[in-house]
Design an enzyme around this catalytic site. Structure first.
Site, PDB file in Angstrom:
ATOM      1  N   THR A   1      -7.532   2.782   8.085  1.00  0.00           N
ATOM      2  CA  THR A   1      -7.566   2.687   6.614  1.00  0.00           C
ATOM      3  C   THR A   1      -7.098   1.307   6.131  1.00  0.00           C
ATOM      4  OG1 THR A   1      -5.385   3.733   6.569  1.00  0.00           O
ATOM      5  CG2 THR A   1      -7.252   5.141   6.049  1.00  0.00           C
ATOM      6  N   GLY A   2      -6.025   0.808   6.757  1.00  0.00           N
ATOM      7  CA  GLY A   2      -5.455  -0.474   6.312  1.00  0.00           C
ATOM      8  C   GLY A   2      -6.417  -1.630   6.555  1.00  0.00           C
TER       9      GLY A   2
ATOM     10  N   LYS B   1       0.839  -1.213   0.000  1.00  0.00           N
ATOM     11  CA  LYS B   1       0.000   0.000   0.000  1.00  0.00           C
ATOM     12  C   LYS B   1       0.873   1.262   0.000  1.00  0.00           C
ATOM     13  CE  LYS B   1      -1.698  -1.702   3.693  1.00  0.00           C
ATOM     14  NZ  LYS B   1      -2.429  -1.966   4.957  1.00  0.00           N
TER      15      LYS B   1
HETATM   16  N1  LIG Z   1      -4.385  10.409   2.745  1.00  0.00           N
HETATM   17  C1  LIG Z   1      -4.803   9.447   1.914  1.00  0.00           C
HETATM   18  N2  LIG Z   1      -5.439   9.772   0.763  1.00  0.00           N
HETATM   19  C2  LIG Z   1      -5.877   8.824  -0.106  1.00  0.00           C
HETATM   20  N3  LIG Z   1      -5.691   7.492   0.119  1.00  0.00           N
HETATM   21  C3  LIG Z   1      -5.065   7.103   1.239  1.00  0.00           C
HETATM   22  C4  LIG Z   1      -4.579   8.050   2.195  1.00  0.00           C
HETATM   23  N4  LIG Z   1      -3.990   7.357   3.232  1.00  0.00           N
HETATM   24  C5  LIG Z   1      -4.117   6.049   2.927  1.00  0.00           C
HETATM   25  N5  LIG Z   1      -4.737   5.882   1.721  1.00  0.00           N
HETATM   26  C6  LIG Z   1      -5.092   4.596   1.093  1.00  0.00           C
HETATM   27  O1  LIG Z   1      -5.653   3.786   2.115  1.00  0.00           O
HETATM   28  C7  LIG Z   1      -5.269   2.434   1.964  1.00  0.00           C
HETATM   29  C8  LIG Z   1      -4.532   1.971   3.223  1.00  0.00           C
HETATM   30  O2  LIG Z   1      -3.209   2.434   3.146  1.00  0.00           O
HETATM   31  P1  LIG Z   1      -2.225   2.718   4.358  1.00  0.00           P
HETATM   32  O3  LIG Z   1      -0.843   2.653   3.788  1.00  0.00           O
HETATM   33  O4  LIG Z   1      -2.640   3.974   5.050  1.00  0.00           O
HETATM   34  O5  LIG Z   1      -2.541   1.494   5.318  1.00  0.00           O
HETATM   35  P2  LIG Z   1      -2.089   1.232   6.815  1.00  0.00           P
HETATM   36  O6  LIG Z   1      -0.891   2.057   7.145  1.00  0.00           O
HETATM   37  O7  LIG Z   1      -1.946  -0.231   6.935  1.00  0.00           O
HETATM   38  O8  LIG Z   1      -3.313   1.742   7.672  1.00  0.00           O
HETATM   39  P3  LIG Z   1      -3.591   1.529   9.267  1.00  0.00           P
HETATM   40  O9  LIG Z   1      -2.452   0.738   9.825  1.00  0.00           O
HETATM   41  O10 LIG Z   1      -3.706   2.886   9.841  1.00  0.00           O
HETATM   42  O11 LIG Z   1      -4.896   0.833   9.353  1.00  0.00           O
HETATM   43  C9  LIG Z   1      -4.421   2.381   0.690  1.00  0.00           C
HETATM   44  O12 LIG Z   1      -5.257   2.056  -0.398  1.00  0.00           O
HETATM   45  C10 LIG Z   1      -3.895   3.824   0.568  1.00  0.00           C
HETATM   46  O13 LIG Z   1      -3.569   4.150  -0.764  1.00  0.00           O
END
Ligand SMILES: Nc1ncnc2c1ncn2[C@@H]1O[C@H](COP(=O)(O)OP(=O)(O)OP(=O)(O)O)[C@@H](O)[C@H]1O
Ligand SMILES: Cc1ncc(CO)c(N)n1
Length: 273
Positions: free
Chosen positions: A211-212, A175
């Site tokens: 989000t993840g 991601k």
């Molecule tokens: N500010 C943002 N704007 C648009 N898309 C985002 C944004 N932040 C995250 N994403 C999208 O959200 C999804 C989750 O990505 P991210 O890398 O944030 O996961 P994560 O770090 O595992 O999240 P978490 O651990 O907080 O649950 C991906 O599809 C990423 O592209």
């Protein structure tokens, strides 16, 4: 009516934005019957993780057995697994029930820095869980820990995806949420042969809690319905984009995403036509 079912094996987020709660909300929004096996209870809100209370591996196994022996599941998602005993026990259950649509979100650290996976458990993820996984969805820091390499460029990400694929997981999604100073975020999918790229505009918001989890849950729901890996990732990207765009201003810290935004937008576009 045929009912698609998905099981999440993950931690509980009392604040409702991540973990089991995010997964079940996402399954529901995507018309999939959701079930859960809880691995740990976190006392958590938008300000951070205030306590972590893992369950025994036995408690996790009994929940999975209860589901596997009765309801069954079309797809399985794992999130926070916390320690190697739980990881080994979950891997064993996946083998016993012969589950093949296994989506592993290798949750390690919450956004505020709290550890959701013990350091010693990383090897268990690599040795026991990844060989059973159909899809793994690390963010960039998680991909760095799992591969032992630093990731700066898109080339680095492709190399990391190849290393992860060599550990036995069939599809790797790295991601792009953690890339700084860029307006376009790119989520990369590698199926062992081809790379695909899903690009989105970065949305300026502090409300990105969960989000993840939400993204991987949307992939799981789509896989449960029988869709392809590519289609499932594509839908999950749209789902999380709407959820971040229509974020919820609740709590004093990093608020949750809006799990109903994707369906709301779909309903609105139907009305317009
Ligand atoms: N500010 C943002 N704007 C648009 N898309 C985002 C944004 N932040 C995250 N994403 C999208 O959200 C999804 C989750 O990505 P991210 O890398 O944030 O996961 P994560 O770090 O595992 O999240 P978490 O651990 O907080 O649950 C991906 O599809 C990423 O592209
Ligand atoms: C329970 C739980 N799982 C996963 C995450 C990662 O977002 C979190 N903050 N809490």
């Amino acid at each position: 009516m045929s009912i698609s079912k998905a099981l999440t094996i993950a931690g509980s987020d009392s604040g409702g934005g991540a973990g089991i709660q995010a997964d079940l909300k996402t399954f529901q929004e995507l018309n999939v019957y959701g079930m859960s096996a809880i691995t740990a209870i976190t006392a958590q809100n938008t300000l951070g993780v205030h306590g972590v209370f893992p369950l025994t591996a036995e408690a996790v196994v009994q929940q999975i057995e209860a589901i596997g022996s009765d309801l069954g599941a079309d797809a399985i998602k794992t999130g926070m697994l916390f320690n190697s005993e739980i990881i080994e026990a979950v891997s064993e259950q996946i083998k016993i029930f012969n589950w093949s649509k296994v989506i592993v979100d290798p949750v390690m650290i919450a956004k505020g820095g709290a550890s959701l996976l013990q350091d010693e458990a990383v090897e268990a993820v690599k040795n026991h869980l990844l060989p059973l996984a159909l899809i793994v969805t690390p963010n960039i820091p998680e991909a760095e820990v799992l591969t032992g390499m630093k990731i700066h460029t898109l080339d680095d990400r492709r190399a990391a995806a190849e290393i992860l694929h060599s550990l036995g997981v069939k599809n790797v999604v790295i991601k792009g949420g953690h890339v700084e100073n860029e307006n376009q975020l790119v989520d990369l999918l590698y199926d062992g042969t081809e790379f695909s790229y899903f690009s989105s505009e970065r949305i300026e918001t502090k409300n990105t809690h969960g989000t993840g989890c939400t993204f991987a849950a949307a992939i799981t729901a789509e896989m449960a319905k029988g869709n392809t890996v590519y289609h499932s990732v594509e839908t999950a990207v749209s789902f999380i984009q709407e959820a971040i765009k229509e974020d919820l201003e609740i709590g004093q810290g990093h608020g949750p995403t809006n799990h109903w935004a994707y369906q709301q937008k779909k309903r609105q576009s139907l009305h317009v036509e």
